[in-house]
Scaffold this motif. Structure first.
Motif, PDB file in Angstrom:
ATOM      1  N   VAL A 284      26.452  -4.975  20.735  1.00 33.31           N
ATOM      2  CA  VAL A 284      27.119  -4.228  19.666  1.00 33.31           C
ATOM      3  C   VAL A 284      28.582  -4.619  19.681  1.00 33.31           C
ATOM      4  O   VAL A 284      29.219  -4.646  20.743  1.00 33.31           O
ATOM      5  N   LEU A 340      25.410  -7.119  16.724  1.00 33.03           N
ATOM      6  CA  LEU A 340      25.187  -6.037  15.767  1.00 33.03           C
ATOM      7  C   LEU A 340      26.542  -5.402  15.496  1.00 33.03           C
ATOM      8  O   LEU A 340      27.167  -4.843  16.401  1.00 33.03           O
ATOM      9  N   TYR A 342      29.282  -2.913  14.441  1.00 30.27           N
ATOM     10  CA  TYR A 342      29.475  -1.466  14.326  1.00 30.27           C
ATOM     11  C   TYR A 342      30.768  -1.236  13.550  1.00 30.27           C
ATOM     12  O   TYR A 342      31.861  -1.541  14.026  1.00 30.27           O
ATOM     13  N   ILE A 350      26.237   1.150  12.759  1.00 31.47           N
ATOM     14  CA  ILE A 350      25.809  -0.241  12.899  1.00 31.47           C
ATOM     15  C   ILE A 350      25.245  -0.676  11.550  1.00 31.47           C
ATOM     16  O   ILE A 350      24.359  -0.034  10.994  1.00 31.47           O
ATOM     17  N   TYR A 434      17.747  -1.933  21.721  1.00 35.58           N
ATOM     18  CA  TYR A 434      17.772  -2.773  20.527  1.00 35.58           C
ATOM     19  C   TYR A 434      16.558  -2.500  19.645  1.00 35.58           C
ATOM     20  O   TYR A 434      16.682  -2.426  18.415  1.00 35.58           O
ATOM     21  N   ILE A 437      17.026   0.404  17.497  1.00 38.43           N
ATOM     22  CA  ILE A 437      17.927   0.099  16.376  1.00 38.43           C
ATOM     23  C   ILE A 437      17.170  -0.658  15.297  1.00 38.43           C
ATOM     24  O   ILE A 437      17.277  -0.348  14.100  1.00 38.43           O
TER      25      ILE A 437
END
Length: 450
Positions: A284, A340, A342, A350, A434, A437
């Protein structure tokens, strides 16, 4: 898709102004969406047979609607206003986020005498003029960049197809494809060619199309071939007239050689597909809203600027290959790993996925940063100098692949045990976190290879 219009509707619209307007609106909508519309008298006796031949039947005859219920085919029988609503929604799939500097323009509105067509007239003479008139009459659409003097600086004409390509060696089987009929860029330096590829991919994804192709008379050195090859177009056939056929696959699954492809190769060849299995790490990375807006100009929630509406581009927003600068000093990130993004401060969520091409950490020389990222970065020289003054800088060179359909906010991230707090620098995610997400963010499973 094939639609049948009960020809008796033409008699009914003469008596009803609303029906008349709806019919005209529907016919224009279907023409723009390249949907075939047939018209003939409709009887109760042949209703079942016609329902097998057509995807939908449009009629104002209430008896026909009643019988369709008895036959179990009512989902295929539409009133005029029902059809209009359905296919207006269908048409919105043909509309994507494009920079204000570009125009979505019917080909019929283009100036045939514009210099951008000169080389095409020479290559395809005398067929080009006939072809141009034909696609103008068909209502074919295009994306256009107009220079300040009104001339065309960049143009992409596209077409949805669901047919075989027989006039080539080897012939190509029947398949849904997006054809890039014309791609020309004379306004150099703004990454419009890369933007066109990104938009063509987005349009294909929205319409459930897994393959894009174009034909081209290759003349080495060839800048168009260099561009499209970078994003997975491969020459697979030659047309009878000598044009090369370049095809890009959007879906990696089912490709025989996939197991021999590295994560970086999957990212390049099958963009927007990407590898997110155990062989790559996931991180992230926080990004300020101002830089997120400039880096991801196609992010759905973003507000366009007055600068863009004046006809200018935020060039780094046009690209697929991007760069981001950060003070995060994480040396564990490598080629093929996922980042990813954010978005901090306002959205606190995200939003987007990128695949790392390379990372360069601990740089204190602004000139070196410019060498690495000048063609991609959202940062000005003044901003780079300021970042260097604050401490060593890491340069992330990556390819942007996808936005989450459901950006994951901080409250949800904490509540599901994915994060403990808002990330302040790049942080690695476990596989389990992950996956949470990926599942909650709405990533289309067709494009994630694991």
């Amino acid at each position: 898709m094939k639609l049948l219009l009960d020809s008796y509707v033409f008699e009914e619209v003469k008596r009803d102004k609303v029906l008349s307007e709806n019919l005209e609106d529907l016919r224009n909508t279907l023409k723009e969406a390249s949907i075939e519309l047939d018209s003939r008298p409709l009887s109760k006796a042949d209703l079942k047979k016609l329902a097998d031949l057509f995807d939908f039947i449009i009629t104002e005859n209430r008896d026909i609607h009643k019988i369709s219920n008895e036959l179990g085919i009512s989902d295929k029988i539409l009133l005029l206003d029902e059809a209009l609503q359905i296919f207006k929604v269908y048409l919105t799939r043909d509309r994507i986020i494009i920079p204000p500097a570009l125009k979505s323009e019917p080909v019929s509105n283009l100036d045939y005498s514009d210099p951008i067509f000169d080389s095409l007239k020479e290559e395809y003479n005398p067929e080009f003029e006939r072809w141009f008139k034909k696609i103008s009459d068909e209502g074919r659409n295009s994306w256009v960049y107009y220079r300040k003097d009104g001339s065309i600086g960049a143009l992409l004409i596209y077409k949805f197809e669901d047919e075989s390509i027989d006039n080539s060696k080897p012939p190509l089987p029947k398949k849904k494809r997006l054809k890039i009929a014309t791609l020309k860029v004379t306004h150099i330096g703004y990454k419009i060619g890369e933007l066109f590829i990104k938009m063509a991919v987005d349009l294909s994804v929205r319409n459930g199309i897994n393959e894009i192709y174009l034909t081209h008379f290759t003349k080495p050195p060839d800048r168009l071939v260099e561009l499209i090859s970078e994003y997975g177009f491969n020459k697979i056939a030659i047309k009878d007239n000598g044009e090369d056929i370049f095809v890009k696959r959007l879906i990696a699954k089912g490709y025989e050689g996939l197991k021999y492809c590295s994560p970086i190769e999957i990212s390049r060849i099958f963009y927007p597909s990407f590898y997110d299995g155990d062989d790559v790490k996931k991180f992230v990375l926080p990004i300020l809203p101002a830089y997120h807006d400039r880096l991801f100009t196609d992010f759905p929630c973003r507000q366009t600027t007055l600068f863009e509406h004046s006809g200018e581009f935020i060039v780094e927003g046009n690209t697929i290959k991007k760069a981001y600068l950060s003070h995060s000093n994480i040396k564990r990130i490598g080629p093929g790993d996922l980042i990813l993004f954010y978005r901090s401060e306002d959205l606190q969520a995200i939003t987007s996925v990128g695949v790392v091409e390379s990372i360069h950490v601990g740089i204190s020389d602004a000139e070196r940063i410019l060498q690495l990222a000048a063609k991609r970065t959202v940062f000005s020289r003044m901003e780079i100098d300021k970042l260097v003054e604050e401490g060593p800088v890491s340069v992330f060179l990556f390819r942007h692949h996808i936005h989450f359909t459901k950006p994951l906010g901080l409250e949800e991230l904490i509540g599901n045990g994915i994060l403990k707090a808002a990330p302040q620098s790049a942080m690695e995610l476990s596989t389990e976190r992950y996956i949470k997400i990926r599942e909650r963010g709405g990533i289309d499973g067709r494009f994630a290879i694991h």
